[in-house]
Design a protein around this motif. Structure first.
Motif, PDB file in Angstrom:
ATOM      1  N   CYS A 237       0.947  -1.220  -0.058  1.00 11.63           N
ATOM      2  CA  CYS A 237       0.101  -0.022  -0.073  1.00 11.63           C
ATOM      3  C   CYS A 237       0.950   1.356   0.071  1.00 11.63           C
ATOM      4  O   CYS A 237       1.664   1.305   0.770  1.00 11.63           O
ATOM      5  CB  CYS A 237      -0.699   0.011   1.015  1.00 11.63           C
ATOM      6  SG  CYS A 237      -2.165   1.349   1.173  1.00 11.63           S
ATOM      7  N   ASP A 238       0.506   2.117  -0.971  1.00  8.03           N
ATOM      8  CA  ASP A 238       1.623   3.388  -1.132  1.00  8.03           C
ATOM      9  C   ASP A 238       0.640   4.453  -1.171  1.00  8.03           C
ATOM     10  O   ASP A 238       0.117   4.967  -2.302  1.00  8.03           O
ATOM     11  CB  ASP A 238       2.299   3.188  -2.432  1.00  8.03           C
ATOM     12  CG  ASP A 238       3.305   4.278  -2.642  1.00  8.03           C
ATOM     13  OD1 ASP A 238       3.201   5.365  -1.895  1.00  8.03           O
ATOM     14  OD2 ASP A 238       3.984   4.252  -3.740  1.00  8.03           O
ATOM     15  N   SER A 260      -1.825   5.699  -4.413  1.00  7.84           N
ATOM     16  CA  SER A 260      -2.886   6.778  -4.360  1.00  7.84           C
ATOM     17  C   SER A 260      -1.980   7.897  -4.097  1.00  7.84           C
ATOM     18  O   SER A 260      -0.995   8.181  -3.598  1.00  7.84           O
ATOM     19  CB  SER A 260      -3.869   7.088  -3.404  1.00  7.84           C
ATOM     20  OG  SER A 260      -4.518   8.012  -3.331  1.00  7.84           O
ATOM     21  N   ASP A 261      -2.383   9.143  -4.872  1.00  6.66           N
ATOM     22  CA  ASP A 261      -1.859  10.382  -4.522  1.00  6.66           C
ATOM     23  C   ASP A 261      -2.824  11.255  -4.502  1.00  6.66           C
ATOM     24  O   ASP A 261      -3.760  11.466  -5.509  1.00  6.66           O
ATOM     25  CB  ASP A 261      -0.626  10.666  -5.533  1.00  6.66           C
ATOM     26  CG  ASP A 261       0.197  11.935  -4.862  1.00  6.66           C
ATOM     27  OD1 ASP A 261       1.312  11.683  -4.466  1.00  6.66           O
ATOM     28  OD2 ASP A 261       0.085  13.164  -5.156  1.00  6.66           O
ATOM     29  N   ASP A 290      -7.063  11.286  -0.696  1.00  5.58           N
ATOM     30  CA  ASP A 290      -6.628  11.864   0.486  1.00  5.58           C
ATOM     31  C   ASP A 290      -5.767  10.581   1.215  1.00  5.58           C
ATOM     32  O   ASP A 290      -6.591   9.522   1.340  1.00  5.58           O
ATOM     33  CB  ASP A 290      -7.449  12.449   1.275  1.00  5.58           C
ATOM     34  CG  ASP A 290      -6.885  12.659   2.478  1.00  5.58           C
ATOM     35  OD1 ASP A 290      -5.979  13.732   2.875  1.00  5.58           O
ATOM     36  OD2 ASP A 290      -7.204  11.963   3.812  1.00  5.58           O
ATOM     37  N   ALA A 291      -4.745  10.797   1.541  1.00  2.00           N
ATOM     38  CA  ALA A 291      -3.812   9.482   2.197  1.00  2.00           C
ATOM     39  C   ALA A 291      -4.457   9.060   3.353  1.00  2.00           C
ATOM     40  O   ALA A 291      -4.597   7.761   3.515  1.00  2.00           O
ATOM     41  CB  ALA A 291      -2.326   9.991   2.255  1.00  2.00           C
ATOM     42  N   VAL A 341       4.100   1.897   2.457  1.00  2.00           N
ATOM     43  CA  VAL A 341       5.407   2.840   2.300  1.00  2.00           C
ATOM     44  C   VAL A 341       4.878   4.306   2.213  1.00  2.00           C
ATOM     45  O   VAL A 341       3.850   4.593   1.550  1.00  2.00           O
ATOM     46  CB  VAL A 341       6.266   2.629   0.962  1.00  2.00           C
ATOM     47  CG1 VAL A 341       5.098   2.541  -0.318  1.00  2.00           C
ATOM     48  CG2 VAL A 341       7.053   3.519   0.687  1.00  2.00           C
ATOM     49  N   MET A 342       5.390   5.347   3.142  1.00  2.00           N
ATOM     50  CA  MET A 342       4.774   6.242   3.421  1.00  2.00           C
ATOM     51  C   MET A 342       5.862   7.451   3.208  1.00  2.00           C
ATOM     52  O   MET A 342       6.499   7.949   3.855  1.00  2.00           O
ATOM     53  CB  MET A 342       4.116   6.605   4.829  1.00  2.00           C
ATOM     54  CG  MET A 342       3.182   5.539   5.173  1.00  2.00           C
ATOM     55  SD  MET A 342       2.643   5.455   6.556  1.00  2.00           S
ATOM     56  CE  MET A 342       1.449   7.003   6.814  1.00  2.00           C
ATOM     57  N   ASN A 343       5.815   7.896   1.858  1.00  2.00           N
ATOM     58  CA  ASN A 343       7.000   8.645   1.642  1.00  2.00           C
ATOM     59  C   ASN A 343       6.627   9.979   1.243  1.00  2.00           C
ATOM     60  O   ASN A 343       6.546  10.603   0.313  1.00  2.00           O
ATOM     61  CB  ASN A 343       7.428   8.164  -0.087  1.00  2.00           C
ATOM     62  CG  ASN A 343       8.748   9.100  -0.538  1.00  2.00           C
ATOM     63  OD1 ASN A 343       9.468   9.628   0.379  1.00  2.00           O
ATOM     64  ND2 ASN A 343       9.052   9.210  -1.486  1.00  2.00           N
ATOM     65  N   LEU A 344       6.273  10.872   2.411  1.00  2.00           N
ATOM     66  CA  LEU A 344       6.187  12.123   2.682  1.00  2.00           C
ATOM     67  C   LEU A 344       6.724  12.395   3.773  1.00  2.00           C
ATOM     68  O   LEU A 344       6.394  12.815   4.858  1.00  2.00           O
ATOM     69  CB  LEU A 344       4.493  12.498   2.670  1.00  2.00           C
ATOM     70  CG  LEU A 344       4.075  13.903   2.715  1.00  2.00           C
ATOM     71  CD1 LEU A 344       4.286  14.636   1.648  1.00  2.00           C
ATOM     72  CD2 LEU A 344       2.488  13.933   3.173  1.00  2.00           C
ATOM     73  N   PRO A 345       8.137  12.766   3.657  1.00  2.00           N
ATOM     74  CA  PRO A 345       8.956  13.244   4.929  1.00  2.00           C
ATOM     75  C   PRO A 345       8.472  14.346   5.579  1.00  2.00           C
ATOM     76  O   PRO A 345       8.717  14.537   7.081  1.00  2.00           O
ATOM     77  CB  PRO A 345      10.349  13.314   4.313  1.00  2.00           C
ATOM     78  CG  PRO A 345      10.208  13.467   2.863  1.00  2.00           C
ATOM     79  CD  PRO A 345       8.878  12.827   2.490  1.00  2.00           C
TER      80      PRO A 345
END
Length: 444
Positions: A237-238, A260-261, A290-291, A341-345
Motif C-alpha cells: 500500500c502506497d 494513491s496520490d 486523500d492519504a 510505504v509512506m514517502n512524505l517526509p
C-alpha cells in the motif's frame, strides 16, 4: 613524474552575460620539426616529460598541413629559452632525429574549461562557493541559488547547459516545497521552457510535467532499496505514491500494489507510467484520494478485490525447463498488506493515526501478521549545538510516531535508515516498524 597542467581561464570578473569569446587565450610555445618522422614516437616516450607539452586535452605531437611536430613545455616561450633549459637527454635525442625549432601557439577557447573553472573566472572572489551542483530530472537541471548569485543566474544557467549536452532547461527553485501537492514555483534561467520530462529509474521509465508533480532524483537509491526489500508476491500500500517510483517497480516485480496520490497530476502521470512500463493492470490499482482516507479504507479495497478476483493469472515470463512452452503464473490475492510505504517526509508521521482500527470488524480467515510501515521523515537539530547521537534521533522519532498513533513504541521496535542529509542541520530518515495490533484493532 610529470603532472598534466590545466591552463587557467582568463579572469572575467563581473561578467553577467556570457561572452564566450572573452575566454579565448593564446599561449606561445616552441615546437620542433623532426627531420626523421620515425623518431617522433621515440622522442615522445624517452624525452624527459618536463621538457614536453604536458597540458590537459592537448597532445604532445601535433599535426598540421600533413606535417607532424613535437611541442615543448609551456615554460619555453622563445627558442632561445631552450639553450639552457632543455635536458641533455632531450638534446641527444633531437640530434639523433634531426630537428629545427620554430615558434607556434596553442589556443584555448571557452570549450576547454569545465563549468566550475568558467564560473570561478567570472564570479567575484568573495563568492567562493561556486554553484556548480544541481539535480537532473530528465533534460532539466534544477538548482537552488542563494541571493548573492542571483545577478549571475542566467550566466550560471547557460554555462550548465553548455557543459552538459543532455541538459536543455535550467530552473531554479523560487520557494520551498510547502504546498499540498509538494510542488514549488520555479524560474527558467537558461534554455527552453520544456517541462515534460522522462526519467529512467529502477528499470522503468517515468514521464511527467516537472512543474506539476513532486520528483526528487536524489531518492533513486532509496526507491530501489525499498522495492528490493518488498520482494515478490506481496500486497503493498502506497498512500503518497507520486508518479509511481515505488508503486510501478514493485508491481513489475509481481507485487499487488494499491497506490494513491492527492495530486490529480501525479495520479494521471502514475496511470500513464503504468501503461508506459506495461504493468499488468490487475497488479497496480491507482487512486486519487486523500492519504488518511486511503489508509483507512485500504483493507476494504484489498478485500473487495479478493472477493471479485481471488486469483490473478499473470502472463508467462519464460519457458518451462520440462516443457518447451510458456507457463502462466498464478497470484493469490492476499488478505492483508505486508508493507505500507509512506514517502512524505515533511508530514507522513502525522498520518499514522489513520491506522487506528483498520483491522477492526474485518473478517480474516486467520489472524493476519502486522504490516511493516516504512515512514519517511525529517529530523532537524540545532546547528549551534553538538549533532545528536543515533540514540537521541531514535528517541525523538519514536516519540513523534507514538504521539501520532496514540500508542507508545520504543526505539527497539524501530529500524532507522539514514536516507540523506538535506540541509546542514536537517536529515531524512526512513523509519520501519510493525504497526501494533493494539492500533490496528483500536484497542488502545
Amino acid at each position: 613524474m610529470s603532472t598534466f597542467q590545466i591552463l587557467p581561464p582568463p579572469t572575467c570578473k563581473g561578467m553577467t552575460v556570457l561572452d564566450t569569446e572573452a575566454f579565448r587565450t593564446v599561449t606561445p610555445v616552441v615546437a620542433v620539426m623532426i627531420k626523421n618522422p620515425r623518431m617522433l614516437s621515440k622522442l615522445s616516450k624517452e624525452c624527459p616529460p618536463n621538457d614536453l607539452l604536458q597540458v590537459k586535452k592537448f597532445p604532445t605531437v601535433f599535426e598540421e598541413n600533413g606535417k607532424r611536430f613535437l611541442v615543448l613545455s609551456t615554460r619555453f616561450k622563445e627558442i632561445s629559452d631552450t639553450a639552457n633549459g632543455l635536458d641533455p637527454k632531450t638534446y641527444e635525442l633531437l640530434e639523433e632525429a634531426g630537428y629545427e625549432f620554430f615558434k607556434t601557439e596553442i589556443v584555448t577557447t571557452y570549450k576547454y574549461w569545465t563549468s566550475e573553472e568558467v564560473l570561478r573566472a567570472v564570479l567575484p572572489d568573495d563568492l567562493s562557493d561556486v554553484p556548480n551542483s544541481f539535480s537532473m530530472v530528465g533534460h532539466i537541471a534544477h538548482l537552488n541559488l542563494r541571493d548573492q548569485f542571483l545577478p549571475y543566474k542566467h550566466l550560471i544557467g547557460q554555462v550548465i547547459i553548455d557543459k552538459n549536452p543532455s541538459i536543455k532547461t535550467v530552473v531554479r527553485k523560487l520557494d520551498s516545497i510547502n504546498t499540498t501537492f509538494r510542488t514549488f514555483d520555479m524560474e527558467v534561467i537558461a534554455g527552453e521552457e520544456l517541462f515534460e520530462v522522462e526519467q529512467a529509474e529502477s528499470g522503468c521509465r517515468f514521464q511527467f510535467d516537472f512543474r506539476k508533480v513532486y520528483w526528487n532524483s536524489r531518492l533513486h537509491t532509496e526507491h530501489e532499496r525499498l522495492v528490493k526489500l518488498f520482494g515478490k508476491g506481496k500486497a503493498i500500500c502506497d498512500p503518497f505514491s507520486g508518479v509511481g517510483p515505488f508503486a510501478i517497480p514493485a508491481a513489475k516485480h509481481d507485487n499487488l500494489v494499491f497506490a494513491s496520490d492527492l495530486n490529480p497530476e501525479s495520479y494521471k502521470a502514475m496511470v500513464k507510467n503504468s501503461k508506459l512500463n506495461k504493468v499488468n493492470p490487475e497488479m497496480l490499482h491507482c487512486y486519487n484520494e486523500d492519504a488518511r482516507e486511503f489508509i483507512k479504507t485500504s483493507i476494504k479495497k484489498l478485500h473487495e478485490l479478493r472477493k471479485q478476483t481471488p486469483t490473478i493469472v499473470l502472463p508467462p515470463k519464460g519457458k518451462s525447463k520440462k516443457k518447451n512452452v510458456e507457463q502462466p503464473q498464478k497470484f493469490d490475492v492476499p488478505e492483508y498488506y505486508s508493507h505500507y510505504v509512506m514517502n512524505l517526509p515533511a508530514s507522513a508521521i502525522e498520518f499514522l493515526d489513520a491506522f487506528r482500527g483498520i483491522y477492526k470488524d474485518v473478517q480474516f480467515t486467520s489472524p493476519p501478521p502486522q504490516p511493516l510501515a516504512h515512514v519517511h521523515c525529517f529530523h532537524k537539530f540545532d546547528p549551534h549545538l553538538p549533532e545528536p547521537t543515533k540514540g537521541e534521533v531514535y528517541e525523538a522519532i519514536c516519540s513523534r510516531i507514538s504521539d501520532s498513533m496514540g500508542y507508545k513504541i520504543s526505539p527497539s521496535d524501530l529500524t532507522l535508515h539514514d536516507v540523506r542529509r538535506v540541509a546542514p542541520s536537517k536529515d531524512m530518515y526512513e523509519a520501519s516498524f510493525l504497526v501494533p495490533n493494539a492500533v490496528l484493532y483500536d484497542e488502545v
